[in-house]
Design a protein around this motif. Sequence first.
Motif, PDB file in Angstrom:
ATOM      1  N   CYS A 105       0.806  -1.219   0.000  1.00 26.66           N
ATOM      2  CA  CYS A 105       0.000   0.000   0.000  1.00 26.66           C
ATOM      3  C   CYS A 105       0.838   1.268   0.000  1.00 26.66           C
ATOM      4  N   THR A 106       2.149   1.162  -0.127  1.00 31.14           N
ATOM      5  CA  THR A 106       2.975   2.357  -0.204  1.00 31.14           C
ATOM      6  C   THR A 106       3.484   2.524  -1.622  1.00 31.14           C
ATOM      7  N   PRO A 107       3.599   3.755  -2.069  1.00 32.96           N
ATOM      8  CA  PRO A 107       4.004   3.990  -3.448  1.00 32.96           C
ATOM      9  C   PRO A 107       5.447   3.596  -3.702  1.00 32.96           C
ATOM     10  N   GLU A 115      13.225  14.248   2.128  1.00 34.45           N
ATOM     11  CA  GLU A 115      12.578  14.490   3.420  1.00 34.45           C
ATOM     12  C   GLU A 115      11.208  15.135   3.293  1.00 34.45           C
ATOM     13  N   ALA A 116      11.034  16.034   2.363  1.00 33.85           N
ATOM     14  CA  ALA A 116       9.735  16.693   2.202  1.00 33.85           C
ATOM     15  C   ALA A 116       8.653  15.688   1.841  1.00 33.85           C
ATOM     16  N   GLN A 117       8.977  14.752   0.960  1.00 31.43           N
ATOM     17  CA  GLN A 117       8.006  13.736   0.578  1.00 31.43           C
ATOM     18  C   GLN A 117       7.699  12.812   1.744  1.00 31.43           C
ATOM     19  N   LYS A 165      -5.450 -10.126  11.512  1.00 24.94           N
ATOM     20  CA  LYS A 165      -4.969 -10.140  10.125  1.00 24.94           C
ATOM     21  C   LYS A 165      -5.973  -9.482   9.194  1.00 24.94           C
ATOM     22  N   SER A 166      -7.248  -9.771   9.412  1.00 27.21           N
ATOM     23  CA  SER A 166      -8.292  -9.191   8.584  1.00 27.21           C
ATOM     24  C   SER A 166      -8.380  -7.675   8.773  1.00 27.21           C
ATOM     25  N   MET A 167      -8.301  -7.216  10.023  1.00 23.21           N
ATOM     26  CA  MET A 167      -8.320  -5.772  10.299  1.00 23.21           C
ATOM     27  C   MET A 167      -7.148  -5.084   9.608  1.00 23.21           C
ATOM     28  N   LEU A 168      -5.981  -5.677   9.716  1.00 26.50           N
ATOM     29  CA  LEU A 168      -4.788  -5.086   9.110  1.00 26.50           C
ATOM     30  C   LEU A 168      -4.897  -5.060   7.588  1.00 26.50           C
ATOM     31  N   MET A 169      -5.392  -6.138   7.003  1.00 27.52           N
ATOM     32  CA  MET A 169      -5.519  -6.190   5.554  1.00 27.52           C
ATOM     33  C   MET A 169      -6.513  -5.128   5.070  1.00 27.52           C
ATOM     34  N   ARG A 170      -7.671  -5.025   5.721  1.00 26.58           N
ATOM     35  CA  ARG A 170      -8.661  -4.030   5.322  1.00 26.58           C
ATOM     36  C   ARG A 170      -8.117  -2.616   5.490  1.00 26.58           C
ATOM     37  N   THR A 171      -7.370  -2.387   6.562  1.00 28.20           N
ATOM     38  CA  THR A 171      -6.808  -1.059   6.802  1.00 28.20           C
ATOM     39  C   THR A 171      -5.752  -0.727   5.760  1.00 28.20           C
ATOM     40  N   ARG A 172      -4.924  -1.694   5.401  1.00 28.75           N
ATOM     41  CA  ARG A 172      -3.927  -1.458   4.346  1.00 28.75           C
ATOM     42  C   ARG A 172      -4.604  -1.140   3.014  1.00 28.75           C
ATOM     43  N   MET A 173      -5.687  -1.850   2.709  1.00 25.51           N
ATOM     44  CA  MET A 173      -6.405  -1.594   1.457  1.00 25.51           C
ATOM     45  C   MET A 173      -7.006  -0.188   1.464  1.00 25.51           C
ATOM     46  N   LYS A 174      -7.590   0.218   2.588  1.00 25.56           N
ATOM     47  CA  LYS A 174      -8.141   1.575   2.716  1.00 25.56           C
ATOM     48  C   LYS A 174      -7.028   2.617   2.609  1.00 25.56           C
ATOM     49  N   LEU A 175      -5.888   2.309   3.216  1.00 26.98           N
ATOM     50  CA  LEU A 175      -4.757   3.237   3.154  1.00 26.98           C
ATOM     51  C   LEU A 175      -4.294   3.402   1.712  1.00 26.98           C
ATOM     52  N   ARG A 176      -4.219   2.313   1.003  1.00 29.87           N
ATOM     53  CA  ARG A 176      -3.799   2.411  -0.405  1.00 29.87           C
ATOM     54  C   ARG A 176      -4.756   3.286  -1.199  1.00 29.87           C
ATOM     55  N   LEU A 177      -6.051   3.097  -1.003  1.00 23.95           N
ATOM     56  CA  LEU A 177      -7.042   3.928  -1.691  1.00 23.95           C
ATOM     57  C   LEU A 177      -6.893   5.397  -1.294  1.00 23.95           C
ATOM     58  N   HIS A 178      -6.644   5.623  -0.029  1.00 20.49           N
ATOM     59  CA  HIS A 178      -6.447   6.990   0.465  1.00 20.49           C
ATOM     60  C   HIS A 178      -5.212   7.617  -0.184  1.00 20.49           C
ATOM     61  N   LEU A 179      -4.140   6.859  -0.266  1.00 23.65           N
ATOM     62  CA  LEU A 179      -2.917   7.374  -0.894  1.00 23.65           C
ATOM     63  C   LEU A 179      -3.126   7.621  -2.385  1.00 23.65           C
ATOM     64  N   LYS A 181      -5.966   8.511  -3.730  1.00 25.08           N
ATOM     65  CA  LYS A 181      -6.771   9.737  -3.769  1.00 25.08           C
ATOM     66  C   LYS A 181      -5.908  10.972  -3.562  1.00 25.08           C
ATOM     67  N   GLU A 182      -4.850  10.828  -2.768  1.00 21.15           N
ATOM     68  CA  GLU A 182      -3.937  11.937  -2.484  1.00 21.15           C
ATOM     69  C   GLU A 182      -2.867  12.113  -3.568  1.00 21.15           C
ATOM     70  N   GLY A 183      -2.909  11.242  -4.586  1.00 21.75           N
ATOM     71  CA  GLY A 183      -2.003  11.393  -5.719  1.00 21.75           C
ATOM     72  C   GLY A 183      -0.669  10.678  -5.591  1.00 21.75           C
ATOM     73  N   TYR A 184      -0.570   9.676  -4.712  1.00 22.33           N
ATOM     74  CA  TYR A 184       0.692   8.957  -4.556  1.00 22.33           C
ATOM     75  C   TYR A 184       0.837   7.786  -5.507  1.00 22.33           C
ATOM     76  N   TYR A 185      -0.154   7.554  -6.330  1.00 22.07           N
ATOM     77  CA  TYR A 185      -0.059   6.508  -7.358  1.00 22.07           C
ATOM     78  C   TYR A 185      -0.471   7.118  -8.668  1.00 22.07           C
ATOM     79  N   GLU A 186       0.141   6.658  -9.718  1.00 24.30           N
ATOM     80  CA  GLU A 186      -0.204   7.160 -11.060  1.00 24.30           C
ATOM     81  C   GLU A 186      -1.050   6.175 -11.792  1.00 24.30           C
TER      82      GLU A 186
END
Length: 186
Positions: A105-107, A115-117, A165-179, A181-186
């Motif tokens: 889930c990280t770019p 450092e700024a990024q 494990k399920s909580m962590l997986m769902r949270t990682r998926m939400k985090l990826r979507l959030h990132l 939305k914030e423009g960290y993926y092309e």
Amino acid sequence: MDDSAIIELFLQRDNRAISETAEKYGAYCFKISHNILKDFSDSEENVNDTYYKAWNSIPPVRPKIMSAYLGRIARNLALNKYKARYAGKRAGDEFAASLSELELCTPSSMNLEEEAQINELGRIISQFLHEQKPEIRTVFVCRYFNCESVEDIAKKFGFSQSKVKSMLMRTRMKLRLHLEKEGYYE
């Protein structure tokens, strides 16, 4: 002793700052260190290095939240030791597992040396976590900041390992979507 009094000791360059910090935060720093390093003596050394780094950084830094400040120092020092220990090797422990979970889930195209990024990404992740339920946020921090095992987290909260494990997986998926939305993926 409260945090402001401990910080004042650091600012006055009073050696009691270290003993008071050790008394209040020693176990916390050790837990973070040991979750990453998995070695008692390396973890003890890392905690002492944490105190040394805090001594050298306060002043000019005046931490707002002493536990977070010390936790970050302990974690970063432990990460550096971990990387040095396993440079060129494939580690198969809990810490390596938690890092590989977050890779999804990280770019990858981001240059994390800038450092700024890093600061901006940290702000966005922090914002995301504050939007989550406290239980989810706490489990996420336990796993990915404190590097606790799924088994330990499950015991701590009275959950099954599969629920964690399920909580962590769902949270990682939400985090990826959030990132995204914030423009960290092309």
